[in-house]
Design an enzyme around this catalytic site. Structure first.
Site, PDB file in Angstrom:
ATOM      1  N   ASP A 103       4.671  -5.531   2.652  1.00 45.92           N
ATOM      2  CA  ASP A 103       4.188  -5.548   4.039  1.00 45.92           C
ATOM      3  C   ASP A 103       2.665  -5.559   4.205  1.00 45.92           C
ATOM      4  O   ASP A 103       2.110  -4.808   5.008  1.00 45.92           O
ATOM      5  CB  ASP A 103       4.763  -4.351   4.804  1.00 45.92           C
ATOM      6  CG  ASP A 103       6.275  -4.270   4.735  1.00 45.92           C
ATOM      7  OD1 ASP A 103       6.920  -5.256   4.330  1.00 45.92           O
ATOM      8  OD2 ASP A 103       6.816  -3.208   5.070  1.00 45.92           O
TER       9      ASP A 103
ATOM     10  N   LYS B  40      12.137  -8.336   6.441  1.00 47.26           N
ATOM     11  CA  LYS B  40      13.014  -7.169   6.518  1.00 47.26           C
ATOM     12  C   LYS B  40      12.828  -6.474   7.853  1.00 47.26           C
ATOM     13  O   LYS B  40      11.797  -6.615   8.509  1.00 47.26           O
ATOM     14  CB  LYS B  40      12.759  -6.200   5.360  1.00 47.26           C
ATOM     15  CG  LYS B  40      11.368  -5.578   5.320  1.00 47.26           C
ATOM     16  CD  LYS B  40      11.212  -4.743   4.053  1.00 47.26           C
ATOM     17  CE  LYS B  40       9.884  -4.036   4.011  1.00 47.26           C
ATOM     18  NZ  LYS B  40       9.706  -2.986   4.981  1.00 47.26           N
TER      19      LYS B  40
ATOM     20  N   CYS C  26       7.042   2.444   4.481  1.00 46.86           N
ATOM     21  CA  CYS C  26       7.796   1.397   3.781  1.00 46.86           C
ATOM     22  C   CYS C  26       7.657   1.480   2.261  1.00 46.86           C
ATOM     23  O   CYS C  26       8.631   1.260   1.546  1.00 46.86           O
ATOM     24  CB  CYS C  26       7.372   0.023   4.290  1.00 46.86           C
ATOM     25  SG  CYS C  26       7.855  -0.254   6.019  1.00 46.86           S
TER      26      CYS C  26
END
Length: 180
Positions: free
Chosen positions: A14, A76, A108
C-alpha cells in the site's frame, strides 16, 4: 534464520499516492522500497505489491509503480493482504520467506505480517521501508510484529543475506549499484 533469495518474496504494501503525503517520512519510505524492489529484481526475487482500496487512496506511487511487475499487483479491501483470496496464488506467493515493506506499519503491514505468520511463513520487516502517519504508531507496530515472531531488519541486511557471499560478479554489481 537467514533470508535466502531462492526462498524469498518481497511484499510491498500500500505505497499509494494519496496516502504517502500523510506518512511520517513518506518520501524516504518510497525511496527505500524502490531500492528493495530494484535489488530483488536484480537477484530474481519475486515482488508482490498491494493497493488498499485504490479508488479512495489512489494507486501505487508512480515511480515505484514503474518498477513493479503487472502480474504481481493486487487490489485489496481487507487491511491484511492475506485476507480473502489471491496473495498466495500470485507469482512468489508460494515462497516460505516474505520480506515486507510499506504502509501503514500499525495497520495493513501489521495485519498482513500476522496473517503471514499464521500461515507458517518466515517474515522479515524492513525497518526503514515501513511507515505510519505517527512515529509512535510505527514503533508500536514494529514491536508487536517482533513480539509475534517477525524479524525486524535493515535493507542492507536483506541485500547481503540474499547475496550470501562476496567475490562474485553479482556481488560487485550490487555493491557498486546499491550499497555505495
Amino acid at each position: 534464520m537467514l533470508m535466502r533469495a531462492k526462498d524469498s518474496t518481497l511484499l510491498v504494501i500500500d505505497l499509494q499516492e494519496r496516502l504517502l503525503p500523510a506518512i511520517d517520512g513518506g518520501a524516504a519510505v518510497i525511496e527505500q522500497a524502490s531500492w528493495l524492489v530494484r535489488v530483488a529484481q536484480r537477484l530474481q526475487v519475486p515482488v508482490i505489491a498491494t493497493e488498499q482500496y485504490p479508488k479512495g487512496l489512489g494507486y501505487t506511487e508512480a515511480s515505484l509503480h514503474e518498477l513493479l511487475p503487472g502480474e504481481g499487483l493486487r487490489e485489496k479491501i481487507h487491511f491484511s493482504a492475506t485476507a480473502g483470496a489471491g496473495l498466495f496464488d500470485l507469482p512468489g506467493g508460494e515462497r516460505q520467506q516474505f520480506i515486507v515493506c510499506g504502509t501503514e506499519t500499525h495497520v495493513c503491514v501489521l495485519q498482513t505480517v500476522l496473517g503471514l505468520l499464521t500461515a507458517g511463513r518466515e517474515v522479515f520487516v524492513v525497518d526503514e521501508a515501513v511507515g505510519s502517519r505517527r512515529p509512535r504508531d510505527k514503533a508500536l507496530g514494529l514491536a508487536r510484529m517482533e513480539g509475534a515472531g517477525a524479524v525486524i531488519v535493515s535493507r542492507e541486511m536483506v541485500a547481503f543475506e540474499w547475496l550470501e557471499r562476496a567475490g562474485t560478479e553479482l556481488f560487485r554489481e550490487i555493491s557498486r549499484g546499491f550499497i555505495r
